[in-house]
Write an enzyme that holds these catalytic residues in place. Sequence first.
Site, PDB file in Angstrom:
ATOM      1  N   GLU A 183       0.829  -1.206   0.000  1.00 23.44           N
ATOM      2  CA  GLU A 183       0.000   0.000   0.000  1.00 23.44           C
ATOM      3  C   GLU A 183       0.864   1.257   0.000  1.00 23.44           C
ATOM      4  O   GLU A 183       0.657   2.175  -0.804  1.00 23.44           O
ATOM      5  CB  GLU A 183      -0.928   0.001   1.215  1.00 23.44           C
ATOM      6  CG  GLU A 183      -2.101  -0.961   1.097  1.00 23.44           C
ATOM      7  CD  GLU A 183      -3.094  -0.837   2.231  1.00 23.44           C
ATOM      8  OE1 GLU A 183      -4.140  -1.511   2.180  1.00 23.44           O
ATOM      9  OE2 GLU A 183      -2.839  -0.061   3.185  1.00 23.44           O
ATOM     10  N   HIS A 440     -27.646  -1.929 -12.430  1.00 28.38           N
ATOM     11  CA  HIS A 440     -26.848  -1.876 -13.657  1.00 28.38           C
ATOM     12  C   HIS A 440     -26.646  -0.421 -14.049  1.00 28.38           C
ATOM     13  O   HIS A 440     -27.585   0.378 -13.995  1.00 28.38           O
ATOM     14  CB  HIS A 440     -27.565  -2.625 -14.779  1.00 28.38           C
ATOM     15  CG  HIS A 440     -26.884  -2.485 -16.115  1.00 28.38           C
ATOM     16  ND1 HIS A 440     -25.765  -3.208 -16.454  1.00 28.38           N
ATOM     17  CD2 HIS A 440     -27.174  -1.677 -17.175  1.00 28.38           C
ATOM     18  CE1 HIS A 440     -25.384  -2.873 -17.675  1.00 28.38           C
ATOM     19  NE2 HIS A 440     -26.236  -1.956 -18.143  1.00 28.38           N
TER      20      HIS A 440
END
Length: 461
Positions: A183, A440
């Site tokens: 990270e 969607h």
Amino acid sequence: MADFDIVIIGSGPAGYVGAIHAAQRGLKTACVVVENELGGTCLNVGCIPSKALLHASEVLAAFKEEGKEWGLSQPNVEIDFPTMIKRKDEIVKKLTTGIGYLFKKNKIETLSGFGTFIDKETLQVGDRKVTAKNFIIATGSTPTPLPGLNFDGSKVISSTEALSLPNLPKKLLVVGAGVIGLELGSFYSRLGVEIEVIEFLNRITPEYDDDISSVFMRILEKQGLKFNLNSKVISGSVKADGVILQVETKEGIKEFSGDHALVSIGRKPFTDGLGLEKAGVRVSNQGFVEVDGIFKTSNSNIYAVGDVIGGAMLAHKGSHEATVAIDHILGKKSTMKYGAVPGVIYTSPEVASVGASEKDLKAKGVDYKVVKFPLAANSRYVAIGGKDPCFVKYLVCKKTKRLFGASMIAPHAGELIGEPTLAISQNLTLDALAHTIHAHPTFLEALHEAAMGSIFDFYHL
């Protein structure tokens, strides 16, 4: 008569969440806070500041790398590193202040100082001695140093110093290819810092399945990180202008130099000075506090949760352990489902997993099926111009169609992992996931498509 119903030693995610949970259920609660750092490592020098900086670097990378494709052009994007660090500090301050407000609202007494047991029922905090019906140890963990190369806070640094460097380095050596190293390496790489990762094992992120780790490494290499696997740091020296590491590799001894060496090879439990022997609390050979299934130590009035008891060192794991322990103190049934604890790496794209890995299932001789769905076939991913070989993956029981595990490389994987986590926690079948309507266009549809495809395959087994 005891001073408190419960005293929690430590104010990190396990400590402060546990304190609030206890106080809201009517227990007279106190929390031991060292150096006024409410939020512990996670909030002050860990999870939160690193995510703030990662976000800043992702905005920069998206503009520089994708801007022209979207008709956005700015030849010279300046990096004001001190301002970036200042903004990170402001975010941390805002959240720690929020915890302080919640403590005040729920009448939680803050005991400022270091807590040390002087007997089985009494804790010394500064000049004050306090007693409680129950104690919870939630003191967390500290970075593990390299043998023979201790942290100096300047050249040889842990994640704590890496989050507050005074100046942007030219080159950073990262020892350890785990979550913290990748990270922070990813963050600095996006700012133009040369990143050299040195990893003892033959792969990165060993807790993930091979296909996840290998694809993840290729993505990070494309972003500029350099990896040296099967490499062991055998010695190091600090110079005025940086640090030099002697590294044993397959090709022989090599020398690596950089402005700083970020050592991220793991963390160890923090129990030093707690006086656990005086409290009758047993500790394992590795230094972890020993607990039973409800987090009770060898002293029936003292519990322990979070990093200090071992297992996955995750903030959300410790928080839930604390609430489970308090529920049992109150005489209520509560469980900790370790098979449903998600893990996330907040790079770009993110990596996440929950439940069993293929290695786990093979070791147990379990009959399972692998189901994958590529994000290249996900409309939302295509719409944002996604190019990395991202995918989601299910490990499914062939007999029951229930999830054993899930893993993924995807934008917002840390959010997406919530659905399979719920499925594993509640023993849902793939039918339940396949017949749940998903909005969607969303990244979440990739999980739906994987479930739909798996159901189809089951019909044809």
